[in-house]
Design a protein around this motif. Structure first.
Motif, PDB file in Angstrom:
ATOM      1  N   LYS A   3       1.007  -1.300   0.226  1.00 11.57           N
ATOM      2  CA  LYS A   3       0.605  -0.326   0.230  1.00 11.57           C
ATOM      3  C   LYS A   3       1.068   1.632   0.276  1.00 11.57           C
ATOM      4  CE  LYS A   3      -3.937   0.497   2.284  1.00 11.57           C
ATOM      5  NZ  LYS A   3      -5.084   0.815   3.322  1.00 11.57           N
ATOM      6  N   ILE A   4       0.753   2.224  -1.035  1.00 14.59           N
ATOM      7  CA  ILE A   4       1.239   3.278  -0.490  1.00 14.59           C
ATOM      8  C   ILE A   4       0.287   4.603  -0.989  1.00 14.59           C
ATOM      9  CG2 ILE A   4       3.086   4.427  -2.698  1.00 14.59           C
ATOM     10  CD1 ILE A   4       3.922   1.989  -3.428  1.00 14.59           C
ATOM     11  N   LEU A   5       1.217   5.366  -0.465  1.00 14.77           N
ATOM     12  CA  LEU A   5       0.007   6.788  -0.949  1.00 14.77           C
ATOM     13  C   LEU A   5       1.070   8.396  -0.789  1.00 14.77           C
ATOM     14  CD1 LEU A   5      -2.273   8.607   0.228  1.00 14.77           C
ATOM     15  CD2 LEU A   5      -0.884   8.662   2.826  1.00 14.77           C
ATOM     16  N   ILE A   6       0.443   8.471  -1.660  1.00 11.52           N
ATOM     17  CA  ILE A   6       0.886   9.238  -2.657  1.00 11.52           C
ATOM     18  C   ILE A   6       0.212  10.929  -2.161  1.00 11.52           C
ATOM     19  CG2 ILE A   6       1.370  10.779  -5.065  1.00 11.52           C
ATOM     20  CD1 ILE A   6       2.594   7.967  -4.773  1.00 11.52           C
ATOM     21  N   ILE A   7       1.679  11.803  -2.014  1.00 17.51           N
ATOM     22  CA  ILE A   7       0.979  13.977  -1.278  1.00 17.51           C
ATOM     23  C   ILE A   7       1.684  14.128  -2.597  1.00 17.51           C
ATOM     24  CG2 ILE A   7       1.766  15.136  -0.401  1.00 17.51           C
ATOM     25  CD1 ILE A   7       0.973  12.964   1.383  1.00 17.51           C
ATOM     26  N   ALA A   8       0.195  13.740  -3.884  1.00 26.73           N
ATOM     27  CA  ALA A   8       0.312  14.838  -4.785  1.00 26.73           C
ATOM     28  C   ALA A   8       0.483  16.499  -5.343  1.00 26.73           C
ATOM     29  CB  ALA A   8      -1.011  14.334  -5.859  1.00 26.73           C
ATOM     30  N   HIS A  26       2.990   0.473 -10.416  1.00 28.06           N
ATOM     31  CA  HIS A  26       2.127  -0.892 -10.356  1.00 28.06           C
ATOM     32  C   HIS A  26       2.943  -1.922 -11.170  1.00 28.06           C
ATOM     33  CE1 HIS A  26      -2.256   0.283  -9.049  1.00 28.06           C
ATOM     34  NE2 HIS A  26      -1.603   1.454  -9.325  1.00 28.06           N
ATOM     35  N   GLN A  27       3.688  -1.281 -11.967  1.00 34.18           N
ATOM     36  CA  GLN A  27       4.685  -2.747 -12.519  1.00 34.18           C
ATOM     37  C   GLN A  27       5.119  -3.310 -11.644  1.00 34.18           C
ATOM     38  OE1 GLN A  27       6.203  -0.640 -16.031  1.00 34.18           O
ATOM     39  NE2 GLN A  27       4.265  -0.196 -17.092  1.00 34.18           N
ATOM     40  N   ARG A  28       6.371  -2.049 -11.009  1.00 30.82           N
ATOM     41  CA  ARG A  28       6.671  -2.644  -9.893  1.00 30.82           C
ATOM     42  C   ARG A  28       6.084  -3.047  -8.601  1.00 30.82           C
ATOM     43  NH1 ARG A  28      10.835   0.264  -6.681  1.00 30.82           N
ATOM     44  NH2 ARG A  28      12.097  -1.573  -7.014  1.00 30.82           N
ATOM     45  N   HIS A  29       5.176  -3.177  -8.560  1.00 30.19           N
ATOM     46  CA  HIS A  29       4.765  -4.012  -7.168  1.00 30.19           C
ATOM     47  C   HIS A  29       3.108  -4.795  -7.433  1.00 30.19           C
ATOM     48  CE1 HIS A  29       7.365  -2.083  -4.953  1.00 30.19           C
ATOM     49  NE2 HIS A  29       7.148  -0.841  -5.253  1.00 30.19           N
ATOM     50  N   GLY A  81      -2.324   1.818   7.638  1.00 23.67           N
ATOM     51  CA  GLY A  81      -1.349   0.798   7.052  1.00 23.67           C
ATOM     52  C   GLY A  81      -0.319   0.646   5.844  1.00 23.67           C
ATOM     53  N   TYR A  82      -0.558   2.373   5.400  1.00 22.20           N
ATOM     54  CA  TYR A  82       0.566   1.810   4.447  1.00 22.20           C
ATOM     55  C   TYR A  82       1.709   1.924   4.362  1.00 22.20           C
ATOM     56  CZ  TYR A  82      -3.373   5.496   2.457  1.00 22.20           C
ATOM     57  OH  TYR A  82      -4.889   5.394   2.149  1.00 22.20           O
ATOM     58  N   ASP A  83       2.802   1.084   3.933  1.00 22.27           N
ATOM     59  CA  ASP A  83       4.292   1.338   3.892  1.00 22.27           C
ATOM     60  C   ASP A  83       4.761   2.136   3.143  1.00 22.27           C
ATOM     61  OD1 ASP A  83       3.421  -2.172   3.555  1.00 22.27           O
ATOM     62  OD2 ASP A  83       2.141  -2.057   2.312  1.00 22.27           O
ATOM     63  N   GLN A  84       4.304   2.252   2.546  1.00 21.94           N
ATOM     64  CA  GLN A  84       5.359   3.912   1.562  1.00 21.94           C
ATOM     65  C   GLN A  84       4.320   4.673   1.606  1.00 21.94           C
ATOM     66  OE1 GLN A  84       7.050   2.474  -2.106  1.00 21.94           O
ATOM     67  NE2 GLN A  84       8.744   5.142  -1.769  1.00 21.94           N
ATOM     68  N   VAL A  85       5.044   6.234   1.228  1.00 22.41           N
ATOM     69  CA  VAL A  85       4.823   7.517   1.620  1.00 22.41           C
ATOM     70  C   VAL A  85       5.828   8.733   0.128  1.00 22.41           C
ATOM     71  CG1 VAL A  85       5.514   8.410   3.363  1.00 22.41           C
ATOM     72  CG2 VAL A  85       3.192   9.469   1.499  1.00 22.41           C
ATOM     73  N   ILE A  86       4.987   8.592  -0.990  1.00 24.47           N
ATOM     74  CA  ILE A  86       5.681   9.189  -1.861  1.00 24.47           C
ATOM     75  C   ILE A  86       5.767  10.504  -1.535  1.00 24.47           C
ATOM     76  CG2 ILE A  86       6.926   9.063  -4.316  1.00 24.47           C
ATOM     77  CD1 ILE A  86       6.466   6.335  -4.167  1.00 24.47           C
TER      78      ILE A  86
END
Length: 335
Positions: A3-8, A26-29, A81-86
């Protein structure tokens, strides 16, 4: 399942240029859940990106700190429960919520010295990544990994039902071909082709039996009125549609003529034939990302200056760019 969250980004054009990043993630995960936290006005864009699972609105105005609100929202994001935020904006404020959330991996460019707030910081080499879309896409990779090229063009998906509903609401005759004009540029006047030139172009296209429609916000009212005065048969949607409706309607266009603006990037992502007009800005940094686009610019010695107002007070880069030059590019696309 990751699960990834983007601060857009807050700007429409920037939000569109982030979409290739989402595709690469999505390609990577495989099976990725990708959510976006962004200003409410960008929601129609994310709703047309199949890569985005959910979009959450940020309650912050431009420049607002609102530490308490950021803390509360960060606690809500932590529960998901995000694993990463970009983090795509480069500001210090944009990195506060990810830090408060305690999300394990917090990725972004160093920006405004965000060491500590982000724990997966990247240092930008502007020569290696000259375009904004590349800088966003690079954040999909692990640190010190090269970007995957070519970076795909952004793509917005419009369904037939929404398109038909918008046309019906606005009373648009879909049986006649449309040329869309986007005369605004929120950044400033130095990016806006003069209204008199846009009106001359509109008049030429009306004489060829095209419907010519103006799209933009209420902030573009003055230049829209100038076009309407010079080309009275033009259909005025400026400030009369939501962003969602503007996207749906522009997807009907046979071609689009636009300044370097958010709507230019919308037209490119809709894969509409596009004439993109550049004055004070540069197609090297934020080009129209489409195989069906033509850039028209005079490429004067004084441009690009990247100023909101012409520092030389003549704006020759756009005043001297005559309608016939744009018409030639438009004819090539229509052919």
């Amino acid at each position: 399942m990751k699960k990834i969250l983007i601060i857009a980004p807050a700007w429409v054009g920037d939000a569109i240029m982030a979409q290739p990043l989402y595709r690469r993630l999505h390609q990577r995960h495989p099976g990725l859940i990708l959510d976006v936290l962004a200003p409410a006005w960008t929601r129609p864009l994310h709703a047309r990106m199949p890569e985005v699972s959910e979009s959450f609105d940020t309650p912050f105005g431009h420049g607002e700190l609102k530490l308490g609100t950021r803390w509360t929202l960060a606690r809500q994001m932590k529960k998901r429960g995000y694993d990463q935020v970009i983090v795509l904006p480069n500001s210090l404020k944009s990195a506060l919520l990810p830090f408060f959330s305690g999300i394990k991996t917090r990725t972004g460019w160093v920006g405004e010295s965000r060491y500590g707030l982000l724990n997966d910081t990247r240092i930008l080499d502007p020569l290696a990544l000259p375009q904004m879309v590349e800088r966003f896409a690079a954040l999909a990779e692990d640190a010190n990994q090269a970007i995957v090229r070519p970076v795909p063009f952004p793509h917005l998906v419009v369904n037939d039902q929404d398109r038909a509903a918008s046309a019906t609401k606005l009373g648009f005759d879909t049986s006649k071909p449309m040329i869309a004009l986007c005369p605004g540029a929120e950044y400033g006047p130095a990016k806006r082709w003069p209204g008199r030139h846009m009106a001359a172009l509109a008049q030429s296209m009306q004489e060829r039996s095209f419907q010519v429609c103006i799209f933009g916000s209420n902030k573009d009212r003055e230049i829209a009125d100038e076009i309407l005065a010079g080309a009275p048969g033009t259909i005025d949607y400026c400030g009369k549609t939501s962003l969602a409706e503007a996207i749906d309607m522009m997807s009907l266009a046979r071609a689009v003529v636009s300044n370097d603006s958010g709507l230019m990037h919308v037209a490119a992502a809709l894969e509409r034939p596009l004439v993109a007009i550049y004055g004070s800005s540069s197609p090297e940094f934020t080009p129209p990302l489409s195989a069906r686009a033509k850039v028209v610019t005079l490429d004067l010695e004084c441009s690009p200056c990247f100023e909101r107002l012409c520092p030389l007070k003549h704006m020759d880069c756009l005043n001297l760019l005559k309608p016939d030059k744009v018409l030639i590019a438009l004819d090539q696309l229509l052919a």
